[in-house]
Design a protein around this motif. Sequence first.
Motif, short mmCIF file in Angstrom:
data_model
loop_
_atom_site.label_atom_id
_atom_site.label_comp_id
_atom_site.label_asym_id
_atom_site.label_seq_id
_atom_site.Cartn_x
_atom_site.Cartn_y
_atom_site.Cartn_z
N LEU A 1 0.82 -1.21 0.00
CA LEU A 1 0.00 0.00 0.00
C LEU A 1 0.86 1.26 0.00
N ALA B 1 1.89 1.61 -3.63
CA ALA B 1 0.77 1.83 -4.54
C ALA B 1 0.21 3.24 -4.41
N LEU B 2 0.03 3.70 -3.16
CA LEU B 2 -0.54 5.03 -2.94
C LEU B 2 0.37 6.12 -3.49
N ALA C 1 -7.62 7.86 -6.55
CA ALA C 1 -7.60 6.44 -6.21
C ALA C 1 -8.75 6.13 -5.26
N LEU D 1 -9.60 3.12 -2.47
CA LEU D 1 -8.95 2.07 -1.69
C LEU D 1 -10.00 1.18 -1.05
N ILE E 1 -7.17 0.58 -5.75
CA ILE E 1 -6.15 -0.09 -4.94
C ILE E 1 -6.87 -1.07 -4.03
N ASP F 1 -6.74 -3.85 -1.22
CA ASP F 1 -5.96 -4.38 -0.09
C ASP F 1 -6.50 -5.77 0.24
N SER G 1 -9.48 -6.98 -9.45
CA SER G 1 -8.73 -6.62 -10.66
C SER G 1 -9.34 -7.23 -11.92
N SER H 1 -6.17 -1.18 -11.93
CA SER H 1 -6.23 -1.75 -10.59
C SER H 1 -4.86 -2.25 -10.15
N LEU H 2 -4.61 -2.09 -8.85
CA LEU H 2 -3.40 -2.59 -8.21
C LEU H 2 -3.83 -3.49 -7.06
N CYS I 1 -2.92 -5.48 -3.81
CA CYS I 1 -1.91 -5.46 -2.75
C CYS I 1 -2.12 -6.66 -1.84
N ILE J 1 2.74 -6.26 -4.89
CA ILE J 1 1.76 -5.54 -5.70
C ILE J 1 1.67 -6.28 -7.03
#
Length: 397
Positions: A110, A113-114, A172, A174, A212, A214, A231, A237-238, A240, A257
């Motif tokens: 995170l 990614a952030l 983003a 989250l 993002i 998590d 995703s 999209s990422l 984590c 990631i």
Amino acid sequence: MINQMYKDMLNGKSIIRQQSEFATELGKKIGYENVFDYSLGNPSVPVHEAYTKTMHHLLDTLSPAELHGYSPSLGNTEVRTKVAASLKQRFGLDYETKHIFMTSGAAGALAHALRCVTQPGDEVITFAPFFPEYCEYVGKTGAVLKVVPANTKDFQINFEAFEEMMNEKVQAVLINTPNNPSGIAYSEETILKLTEIMDKKQKEYGHDIFLISDEPYREIVFDGKASVYPSKYYDNSLSCYSFSKSLSLPGERIGYIAVNPKATDADIIAVICGQISRGIGHNCPSSSVQLAVAEVLDKTSDLSVYEENMNLIYDELVKLGFTVVRPGGTFYIFPKALEEDANAFCMKARKYNLILVPSDSFGVPGYFRMSYCIDTEKVVRSLKALEQFVKEEYGVK
């Protein structure tokens, strides 16, 4: 001079840690076996035996340099390749080595990614209830965390409030599913509606909005179901991830990631994360642990105890008259307290050796979290204490 911002943080210590520390001190007095500690989300099941065997094999066969030397800044290349292949097989996305960045757990993922998709002053939206450390993860990047009020009916997303909060500053969104603290897993319907709105807003604002996700509890799901993989539904999209919960390896701090191959700049995001590491020192996770997890990517510890514990606690809470949404995964449950002040409720519970976490810091006042990653035998004994607590303090019959 010491940085005043961090000095000020000393006055805002995590309530989770405070309750955990109280439980430890109480245990010194009455024996920790008599403390019903539902404070800290520390996995209780043993690490998978295949991981242990793999680690022994690596220690016996590889050179010290291979085991303990620095890994490349993006992570061990062979490990990244294996992670990509595993994800491709499981979820059908065309992941390649270049889309994987190895991190020190989901927190490290995170952190990168952030920073990768925001700049100071940008906004990041998340949904209550949420993990309190998101405030620090986002705030320390210079971005601003905006929290969508909870849908307390089922803890799926409050879409009306979400759409009202969307604006051109949002870079983003989250999410955390399955969720800490509610234990709720977002449904496919929820993810579809979320990504539909985000895609519409990307086009309206003329810039990317990254999702993002998590996902440290991805493998802890109940009723024979599987987690929805966000995703699959949204290009930007990422994902984590951490092996802390799936393999019971929280102290090893290992995760990654996974960049959606269709995301904007997908081919360079991992490389950018490598540059971010230069600024935050959050780089090069353990070489030996990377090598070990690469051999057990599709295995998990025996996670069934969490569902067993959840059912015991959920049934007892319902019997005692609590308002509670049944978790779909994780090892958390999030009932409504029996008074408006959840802090007062949790303080009263201490008299019965019950250590609960009040909900204010999760963005939903009036609730409390129970982290039931403890032995089932202890869960069973705690139910008598819970019953005594609510009968004596609240007159529940």
